[in-house]
Enzyme design. Structure first.
Site, short mmCIF file in Angstrom:
data_model
loop_
_atom_site.label_atom_id
_atom_site.label_comp_id
_atom_site.label_asym_id
_atom_site.label_seq_id
_atom_site.Cartn_x
_atom_site.Cartn_y
_atom_site.Cartn_z
N HIS A 35 0.85 -1.20 0.00
CA HIS A 35 0.00 0.00 0.00
C HIS A 35 0.88 1.24 0.00
O HIS A 35 2.08 1.16 0.18
CB HIS A 35 -1.01 -0.02 1.15
CG HIS A 35 -0.43 0.11 2.53
ND1 HIS A 35 0.43 -0.83 3.07
CD2 HIS A 35 -0.58 1.07 3.49
CE1 HIS A 35 0.76 -0.46 4.29
NE2 HIS A 35 0.18 0.69 4.58
N HIS A 37 1.29 3.99 1.84
CA HIS A 37 1.77 4.79 2.98
C HIS A 37 3.28 4.95 2.95
O HIS A 37 4.02 4.04 2.59
CB HIS A 37 1.32 4.17 4.31
CG HIS A 37 -0.13 4.42 4.59
ND1 HIS A 37 -0.86 3.65 5.47
CD2 HIS A 37 -0.99 5.34 4.10
CE1 HIS A 37 -2.10 4.10 5.53
NE2 HIS A 37 -2.22 5.12 4.69
N ASP A 64 5.58 4.93 5.12
CA ASP A 64 6.43 3.98 5.85
C ASP A 64 6.50 2.62 5.16
O ASP A 64 7.08 1.67 5.69
CB ASP A 64 5.97 3.84 7.31
CG ASP A 64 4.59 3.24 7.45
OD1 ASP A 64 3.67 3.71 6.75
OD2 ASP A 64 4.44 2.29 8.23
N HIS A 65 5.95 2.53 3.94
CA HIS A 65 6.07 1.30 3.14
C HIS A 65 6.70 1.55 1.77
O HIS A 65 7.13 0.60 1.12
CB HIS A 65 4.69 0.63 2.98
CG HIS A 65 4.13 0.20 4.30
ND1 HIS A 65 4.17 -1.10 4.73
CD2 HIS A 65 3.60 0.92 5.30
CE1 HIS A 65 3.68 -1.16 5.96
NE2 HIS A 65 3.32 0.06 6.32
N HIS A 108 -7.59 -0.64 5.51
CA HIS A 108 -6.54 0.25 6.03
C HIS A 108 -6.31 1.38 5.02
O HIS A 108 -6.34 2.56 5.37
CB HIS A 108 -5.28 -0.56 6.28
CG HIS A 108 -4.11 0.24 6.74
ND1 HIS A 108 -4.07 0.88 7.96
CD2 HIS A 108 -2.92 0.51 6.14
CE1 HIS A 108 -2.91 1.51 8.08
NE2 HIS A 108 -2.19 1.30 6.99
N ASP A 134 -0.14 -3.89 6.11
CA ASP A 134 -0.83 -3.35 7.29
C ASP A 134 -2.29 -3.79 7.36
O ASP A 134 -3.10 -3.17 8.05
CB ASP A 134 -0.77 -1.81 7.28
CG ASP A 134 0.61 -1.28 7.65
OD1 ASP A 134 1.52 -2.08 7.93
OD2 ASP A 134 0.77 -0.03 7.64
N HIS A 152 4.49 -4.44 10.50
CA HIS A 152 4.95 -3.82 11.75
C HIS A 152 5.12 -4.84 12.88
O HIS A 152 4.40 -5.84 12.93
CB HIS A 152 3.96 -2.75 12.23
CG HIS A 152 3.89 -1.55 11.35
ND1 HIS A 152 4.64 -0.42 11.55
CD2 HIS A 152 3.14 -1.31 10.23
CE1 HIS A 152 4.37 0.47 10.61
NE2 HIS A 152 3.46 -0.05 9.78
FE FE Z 1 2.58 0.93 8.08
ZN ZN Z 2 -0.06 1.71 6.53
#
Ligand code: FE
Ligand code: ZN
Length: 256
Positions: free
Chosen positions: A56, A58, A60-61, A115, A134, A172
């Site tokens: 996805h 985001h 942080d990915h 998400h 996530d 995570h």
């Molecule tokens: Fe994440």
């Molecule tokens: Zn995420």
């Protein structure tokens, strides 16, 4: 079962994962939360990056993609069709039912909106591996931000349908805080109590709590257990539709 897997920590609590096919030398990164640890992991293993499988959009990915792609320009960035335009440098878009190959290894794309609206997961059936991003965590699930709760429940039911001996990898390391919440919902679950102790021991030893068998998650993750009478009773919704039970559990987690 020929894949070699290397999981490594990124940022404060993200996981990066490399999937390597010894037969062809192909190597995929599942998301790139951070470039430096990803490049270091590739160098340590001596693997050449051929694919980046994005779950996805985001930051942080995906934020490590440009730097990693600069080092491995031939690496193909595979992105979820529903949000590919927001994934840096994507090469192809994939959707439900598509097959994504990493050398001779084959994964299936499963769409799991909730998400994010375009979130996908990669299931390597032959290797018994699930990379859930996530959508699903050990003892938890992603915050439901872009779809109704019932849609997220539908997404989770697709993962519940996968074989018990699937190894679950997630975006995570949230297991400990998830366990504390899970015990408030399902305090009498002895397998959950045992796994909480096991996860604490792993973390105390500096190890990750992932991967974990999907079959165990089905028995101890309250977000996968909306059809379980003890969970339903615990949230005051005995006999109610699982989507409603899931929504209530998720609401309680949001406030936990
Ligand atoms: Fe994440
Ligand atoms: Zn995420």
């Amino acid at each position: 079962m020929n894949a070699l897997i290397h999981q490594y920590p990124c940022l404060s609590d993200n996981f990066g994962v490399l999937v390597h096919d010894p037969a062809t030398g192909a190597t995929a990164a599942i998301d790139v939360p951070e470039a430096a640890p990803t490049l270091k992991a590739l160098a340590e293993k001596g693997w050449t990056l051929t694919d980046i499988l994005v779950t996805h959009r985001h930051a942080d990915h995906v934020q490590g993609i440009p730097e990693v792609k600069a080092r491995f320009p031939a690496a193909r960035v595979v992105a979820p069709a529903g949000e590919a335009d927001r994934v840096p440098l994507f090469d192809i878009k994939v959707k439900e039912g598509d097959t994504v190959k990493v050398g001779s290894l084959e994964s299936q794309v499963i769409e799991t909106p909730g998400h994010t609206i375009g979130h996908i997961v990669y299931w390597f059936e032959g290797e018994k591996l699930l990379f859930a991003g996530d959508t699903l965590f050990s003892l938890g699930c992603g915050r439901v931000m872009e779809a109704p709760m019932a849609v997220m429940w539908d997404s989770l039911t697709k993962l519940i349908a996968l074989p018990d001996d699937t190894q679950l990898y997630c975006g995570h390391e949230y297991t400990l805080s998830n366990a504390k919440f899970a015990l408030t919902i399902d305090p009498g679950n002895e397998a959950l109590q045992r796994h909480y102790a096991h996860a604490q021991a792993l973390l105390a030893a500096g190890k990750a709590t992932l991967p974990v068998a999907l079959g165990l998650e089905k028995a101890i993750n309250p977000f996968l257990r909306a059809e379980n009478a003890a969970v339903q009773k615990s949230v005051g919704l005995l006999g109610k539709p699982p989507a409603d039970v899931f929504a209530e559990v998720r609401e309680r987690k949001n406030k936990f």
